[in-house]
Write a protein that holds these residues in place. Sequence first.
Motif, PDB file in Angstrom:
ATOM      1  N   PHE A 168      53.005 -26.394 -15.576  1.00 33.62           N
ATOM      2  CA  PHE A 168      53.653 -26.798 -14.322  1.00 33.62           C
ATOM      3  C   PHE A 168      52.902 -26.217 -13.124  1.00 33.62           C
ATOM      4  N   LEU A 169      52.583 -24.931 -13.250  1.00 31.47           N
ATOM      5  CA  LEU A 169      51.906 -24.235 -12.158  1.00 31.47           C
ATOM      6  C   LEU A 169      50.484 -24.784 -11.966  1.00 31.47           C
ATOM      7  N   THR A 170      49.803 -25.016 -13.076  1.00 34.65           N
ATOM      8  CA  THR A 170      48.430 -25.504 -13.024  1.00 34.65           C
ATOM      9  C   THR A 170      48.366 -26.878 -12.366  1.00 34.65           C
ATOM     10  N   LEU A 171      49.202 -27.786 -12.853  1.00 36.38           N
ATOM     11  CA  LEU A 171      49.184 -29.138 -12.296  1.00 36.38           C
ATOM     12  C   LEU A 171      49.737 -29.133 -10.878  1.00 36.38           C
ATOM     13  N   GLY A 172      50.825 -28.402 -10.660  1.00 35.21           N
ATOM     14  CA  GLY A 172      51.443 -28.358  -9.341  1.00 35.21           C
ATOM     15  C   GLY A 172      50.517 -27.771  -8.297  1.00 35.21           C
ATOM     16  N   SER A 173      49.963 -26.609  -8.595  1.00 32.71           N
ATOM     17  CA  SER A 173      49.129 -25.949  -7.597  1.00 32.71           C
ATOM     18  C   SER A 173      47.825 -26.709  -7.377  1.00 32.71           C
ATOM     19  N   THR A 192      34.843 -31.226  -8.401  1.00 32.52           N
ATOM     20  CA  THR A 192      34.404 -29.856  -8.636  1.00 32.52           C
ATOM     21  C   THR A 192      35.519 -28.863  -8.323  1.00 32.52           C
ATOM     22  N   VAL A 193      36.137 -29.044  -7.158  1.00 30.65           N
ATOM     23  CA  VAL A 193      37.200 -28.137  -6.744  1.00 30.65           C
ATOM     24  C   VAL A 193      38.377 -28.208  -7.703  1.00 30.65           C
ATOM     25  N   ALA A 194      38.721 -29.424  -8.136  1.00 30.09           N
ATOM     26  CA  ALA A 194      39.865 -29.585  -9.037  1.00 30.09           C
ATOM     27  C   ALA A 194      39.629 -28.805 -10.325  1.00 30.09           C
ATOM     28  N   LEU A 195      38.416 -28.898 -10.867  1.00 33.67           N
ATOM     29  CA  LEU A 195      38.120 -28.170 -12.107  1.00 33.67           C
ATOM     30  C   LEU A 195      38.193 -26.661 -11.883  1.00 33.67           C
ATOM     31  N   LEU A 196      37.656 -26.199 -10.758  1.00 29.67           N
ATOM     32  CA  LEU A 196      37.729 -24.765 -10.464  1.00 29.67           C
ATOM     33  C   LEU A 196      39.173 -24.308 -10.307  1.00 29.67           C
ATOM     34  N   ARG A 197      39.976 -25.116  -9.641  1.00 34.74           N
ATOM     35  CA  ARG A 197      41.384 -24.772  -9.459  1.00 34.74           C
ATOM     36  C   ARG A 197      42.099 -24.726 -10.798  1.00 34.74           C
ATOM     37  N   LEU A 198      41.776 -25.681 -11.677  1.00 33.38           N
ATOM     38  CA  LEU A 198      42.431 -25.709 -12.994  1.00 33.38           C
ATOM     39  C   LEU A 198      42.184 -24.408 -13.754  1.00 33.38           C
ATOM     40  N   VAL A 199      40.918 -23.979 -13.834  1.00 31.22           N
ATOM     41  CA  VAL A 199      40.675 -22.742 -14.591  1.00 31.22           C
ATOM     42  C   VAL A 199      41.266 -21.531 -13.902  1.00 31.22           C
ATOM     43  N   THR A 226      47.247 -28.112  -3.678  1.00 31.34           N
ATOM     44  CA  THR A 226      46.143 -27.581  -2.884  1.00 31.34           C
ATOM     45  C   THR A 226      45.135 -28.677  -2.548  1.00 31.34           C
ATOM     46  N   LEU A 227      44.928 -29.614  -3.490  1.00 33.25           N
ATOM     47  CA  LEU A 227      43.974 -30.694  -3.215  1.00 33.25           C
ATOM     48  C   LEU A 227      44.478 -31.593  -2.091  1.00 33.25           C
ATOM     49  N   THR A 273      49.935 -21.942  -3.823  1.00 30.23           N
ATOM     50  CA  THR A 273      49.408 -23.055  -3.030  1.00 30.23           C
ATOM     51  C   THR A 273      48.977 -22.562  -1.651  1.00 30.23           C
ATOM     52  N   TRP A 274      49.798 -21.698  -1.069  1.00 32.10           N
ATOM     53  CA  TRP A 274      49.473 -21.159   0.255  1.00 32.10           C
ATOM     54  C   TRP A 274      48.162 -20.379   0.203  1.00 32.10           C
ATOM     55  N   GLN A 275      47.986 -19.565  -0.855  1.00 35.13           N
ATOM     56  CA  GLN A 275      46.767 -18.781  -0.925  1.00 35.13           C
ATOM     57  C   GLN A 275      45.524 -19.648  -1.151  1.00 35.13           C
ATOM     58  N   TRP A 276      45.623 -20.714  -1.949  1.00 33.50           N
ATOM     59  CA  TRP A 276      44.421 -21.426  -2.371  1.00 33.50           C
ATOM     60  C   TRP A 276      44.134 -22.721  -1.626  1.00 33.50           C
ATOM     61  N   THR A 277      45.085 -23.221  -0.822  1.00 30.04           N
ATOM     62  CA  THR A 277      44.785 -24.401  -0.009  1.00 30.04           C
ATOM     63  C   THR A 277      43.544 -24.185   0.866  1.00 30.04           C
ATOM     64  N   PRO A 278      43.372 -23.003   1.463  1.00 35.01           N
ATOM     65  CA  PRO A 278      42.179 -22.779   2.283  1.00 35.01           C
ATOM     66  C   PRO A 278      40.874 -22.986   1.524  1.00 35.01           C
ATOM     67  N   PHE A 279      40.892 -22.674   0.236  1.00 30.83           N
ATOM     68  CA  PHE A 279      39.687 -22.850  -0.566  1.00 30.83           C
ATOM     69  C   PHE A 279      39.310 -24.331  -0.636  1.00 30.83           C
ATOM     70  N   VAL A 280      40.290 -25.172  -0.985  1.00 26.65           N
ATOM     71  CA  VAL A 280      40.042 -26.617  -1.033  1.00 26.65           C
ATOM     72  C   VAL A 280      39.628 -27.097   0.356  1.00 26.65           C
ATOM     73  N   PHE A 281      40.327 -26.602   1.363  1.00 29.09           N
ATOM     74  CA  PHE A 281      40.044 -27.000   2.744  1.00 29.09           C
ATOM     75  C   PHE A 281      38.584 -26.764   3.124  1.00 29.09           C
ATOM     76  N   ILE A 282      38.075 -25.552   2.916  1.00 28.89           N
ATOM     77  CA  ILE A 282      36.702 -25.283   3.381  1.00 28.89           C
ATOM     78  C   ILE A 282      35.666 -26.049   2.561  1.00 28.89           C
ATOM     79  N   VAL A 283      35.941 -26.235   1.257  1.00 35.56           N
ATOM     80  CA  VAL A 283      34.987 -26.973   0.442  1.00 35.56           C
ATOM     81  C   VAL A 283      34.967 -28.450   0.843  1.00 35.56           C
TER      82      VAL A 283
END
Lengths: 300, 299
Positions: B82-87, B223-230, B91-92, B172-182
């Motif tokens: 749930f967390l993996t798919l949700g986040s 690329t980002v989606a795969l990184l987020r998944l792991v 974030t994407l 999601t709050w912590q990692w949205t910026p990562f998707v954003f900058i990429v």
Amino acid sequence: MDAASSLSSSIQTTHSKPGYLPGTSRIGRYLLIGLAFFFTFLAISPFLFALTTSFKTQTDSIDGTVIPFIQYQPTLINWEQEFGLGGTETFKSLRNSALIALGSTLIATILGTLAGYGLGRFKYGIGNRNLVSWFMSQRFLPPIASVIPFVLLFRDLKLIDTLPGMVIINATFTLPFAVLIMRDFFADFPQELIEAALVDGAGHFQTFRDIALPLATPALVASVIICFSFAWNEYLFASVLATKEWKPYPMLVAGSDSVRGIMFGFVTTRMLIAVTVPVFLSLLVQRYIVRGLTFGAVKG
Amino acid sequence: MLVLKPMMQKTSAKYFFLMPGVLWILAFTLFPLVYSLYLSFTDFRLGKEPQFVGTKNYVEILGLDGEGGDDKALETATFSLFLTLGSTSMTLIMGTLIAWVFNHDLPMLRQMRAIITMPLFAAPIALGFLGVVIFNETNGPLNNILQGLGFERIQWIIDPWGARFAVLITDTWQWTPFVFIVVLAAMQSIPEDLYESARLDTRSNWILFRRITFPLIAPALGTVALLRLVETIKILDIPISLTGGGPGAATQTYSYYVYQIGLRGSFQLGDASALSYLVVIIAIIISSIYFWRVRARFD
């Protein structure tokens, strides 16, 4: 923050003009500016809330006010508690965090720079792509899988709750960042400079040290800051392997609620202390964040 | 001789640079991993000599012996999923939306971009504790705001779904910026004349996004989606500090469960190693896809 951003712009050596979409209409433009401010606010509002709460007494901290001096009388009581008379534990764990993060960053950066130079400059029989992927794969492993063997290994080596033990752990987990960032840099490095030095009779290591390394400063800074931040934030391994003498600051943060229930001011103060160092350091390496955190897969 | 000597030097030099890092990883990543694989085939507990039990641990976890398997493992794995798919999806979507806004010529763009990336470098354990304050049911700011806007107060920590979403929102709050900058970096590499010529045909921003922006940022999104998944598979710190895995085990992630089995309480190291190996296999699959996509860049 101004000093930080000016420093960051000096690090950004090749900032190309990005192909921005021009705003379509005036109203659309205002809307976009409004949205941009909104998202920026959303990103930092929890930090701002923490900041204002950390200057409140326990009674004030639950009254819903946010503006100091006007809505409530700010106090330093939480900060004094953390750093004042009872601050021995705070200073000790901050010192631990700093030493662990610095030590592991030093090792990761040295190993990473050497390997990154090798991978950027030479061709290896196994295939550079396989070697780089192999270095990276370390970062993809769930840390939970290596905690248990580390506990047993460290028990035999008498490394539990020691500085060298924590340095080894964090160096291991940050090494991929250093390798990737440095490889990225040296792969784009002008080979003529290196060839020229070699023709002049310099050895390979001398060329690396005197020619390549001095020019690699921006990448080194980025590597150091990213490795340092991740080591500074590490909690899982610390919670198992450094529970007493070498307890780093995140361990202190983790104990915040059990010590005093949910004291808003106290929790937010510790939280701010924990995040300040890496967050401000990250402002210096904006240009490298994208490449660093995607392991060079996306150019920022 | 004159030709051979520098070549030999070069061969030894290239291994001189590479080997320290390789040896380090062999010693501190590969060795523990192999050791952990061995442990997963034993009944090792702390204070007891390990005995080889073959695939017993795996059989019991997966329920291959017909006894239903490890329910707790399944429950925590479900929450992790749930967390993996949700986040990853949240974030994407958020990251792409914010990147689209920032891909316009706006004032103070660089400063705002820097501010947005701040949560990315904060310790997750600390963010979880900040969450304890923010999601606090009676006095937390989030419920105060919700009430102010006329919504009902939400039982963030007490209610299982409230707690699950609290963990999801924090990550999601912590990692949205990562998707954003990429994604922003990917958008900014799109040449402007592509938009200019397309604008002759359409004035719709949505069509421009769908026909030009999206296809061109799709590789970066992948690329980002795969990184987020792991990364999300590993989540442990935020539930530990925000909810303590509760209420019940509602927000216990799979990693958290393994952590408890192996390192808290009973120290069942054999079982925990087997449990952790199952997630290693998943991580290997996802990372293989990742490497297969990006490795050509590393030659």
